[in-house]
Scaffold this active site. Structure first.
Site, short mmCIF file in Angstrom:
data_model
loop_
_atom_site.label_atom_id
_atom_site.label_comp_id
_atom_site.label_asym_id
_atom_site.label_seq_id
_atom_site.Cartn_x
_atom_site.Cartn_y
_atom_site.Cartn_z
N CYS A 123 -7.91 7.22 2.26
CA CYS A 123 -8.30 5.81 2.09
C CYS A 123 -9.74 5.73 1.59
O CYS A 123 -10.01 6.08 0.46
CB CYS A 123 -8.08 5.04 3.40
SG CYS A 123 -8.06 3.25 3.19
N HIS A 125 -2.49 6.38 5.31
CA HIS A 125 -3.10 7.04 6.46
C HIS A 125 -2.10 7.92 7.22
O HIS A 125 -1.55 7.50 8.24
CB HIS A 125 -3.64 6.00 7.43
CG HIS A 125 -4.90 5.34 7.00
ND1 HIS A 125 -6.16 5.84 7.29
CD2 HIS A 125 -5.11 4.20 6.30
CE1 HIS A 125 -7.08 5.04 6.80
NE2 HIS A 125 -6.48 4.03 6.18
N GLU A 175 -2.75 10.34 9.18
CA GLU A 175 -3.28 10.65 10.52
C GLU A 175 -2.91 9.57 11.52
O GLU A 175 -2.94 9.80 12.73
CB GLU A 175 -4.80 10.86 10.46
CG GLU A 175 -5.66 9.62 10.45
CD GLU A 175 -5.68 8.86 9.13
OE1 GLU A 175 -6.47 7.90 9.02
OE2 GLU A 175 -4.91 9.20 8.20
#
Length: 229
Positions: free
Chosen positions: A86, A203, A205
């Protein structure tokens, strides 16, 4: 394997990444402060999401000149593994570590929701174990996520197999309707020509822990460990 997560003023996904590498994957992980010059012997560095330096000027434009980036650019140019997620992807673009740029979403609005993306290659460290026919549900949260590159750069990316991910629908179809931000050719992530620097807007994660009821992103990070270790 030792991971380093850079913390800029305005980073807000650094702890997500640190939790992933340390608690979920059981790897050594350290935070790297933006004013430092020591990469602490890390094997893999992550530039996390957030709003580095308040996103003044352009997203990632000031972070690109932070003190630690001098060492990170040198690290990457010597073949070190580097991933920008990002806002981190935006920093990579500003530093010319990956081709292309991230522009304002077509809607001119901040978008925060789950989307689907599909791996376009297994010829990279973060996609080597990702099923190419599977649509991964991964969250996005950005206002400037529209991937842009000129025609020659797009041709180079496709010819060199540097496109990592494209936005798709839940069935894996890559369509205009499944493109959340207007990215050219639905591109959600790319790597550099040497295949050691990786950038993506979604994202993973935030989709890698059973507590979040979504582990579709975990396969990217397991790819790193299975390929390197």
């Amino acid at each position: 394997m030792k991971f380093g997560v850079v913390v800029f003023p305005g980073s807000n996904c650094d702890q997500d990444a640190i939790n992933l590498f340390g608690n979920v994957l059981g790897q050594k992980v350290v935070s790297l402060w933006h004013k430092d010059h020591d990469l602490q012997g890390c094997d893999f560095i992550v530039l996390p999401g957030g709003f580095s330096y308040g996103d003044y000027l352009r997203s990632g434009a000031i972070a690109r000149f932070s003190p630690i980036m001098k060492e990170i650019i040198e690290f990457a140019n010597k073949g070190g593994y580097l991933m920008g997620i990002c806002n981190g992807f935006q920093v990579l673009g500003e530093a010319d570590l990956v081709p292309g740029a991230l522009l304002h979403n077509d809607t001119r609005k901040f978008i925060c929701k789950n989307i689907y993306l599909k791996a376009q290659t297994q010829n990279s460290l973060i996609t080597s174990q990702v099923e190419m026919d599977k649509a991964l549900k991964i969250p996005i949260a950005h206002g400037e996520g529209k991937y842009y590159a000129d025609a020659d750069t797009l041709k180079m990316l496709n010819d060199n197999d540097q496109v990592l991910f494209r936005y798709c629908d839940e069935n894996g179809n890559i369509t205009a309707e499944s493109n959340p931000n207007g990215s050219l050719e639905n591109i959600a992530g790319v790597c550099n020509k040497n295949r050691n620097v990786f950038g993506m807007m979604p994202h993973p994660e935030r989709a890698s822990d059973s507590l979040l009821n979504n582990q579709d992103g975990l396969t990217l990070f397991e790819s790193i460990l299975q390929t390197v270790l």
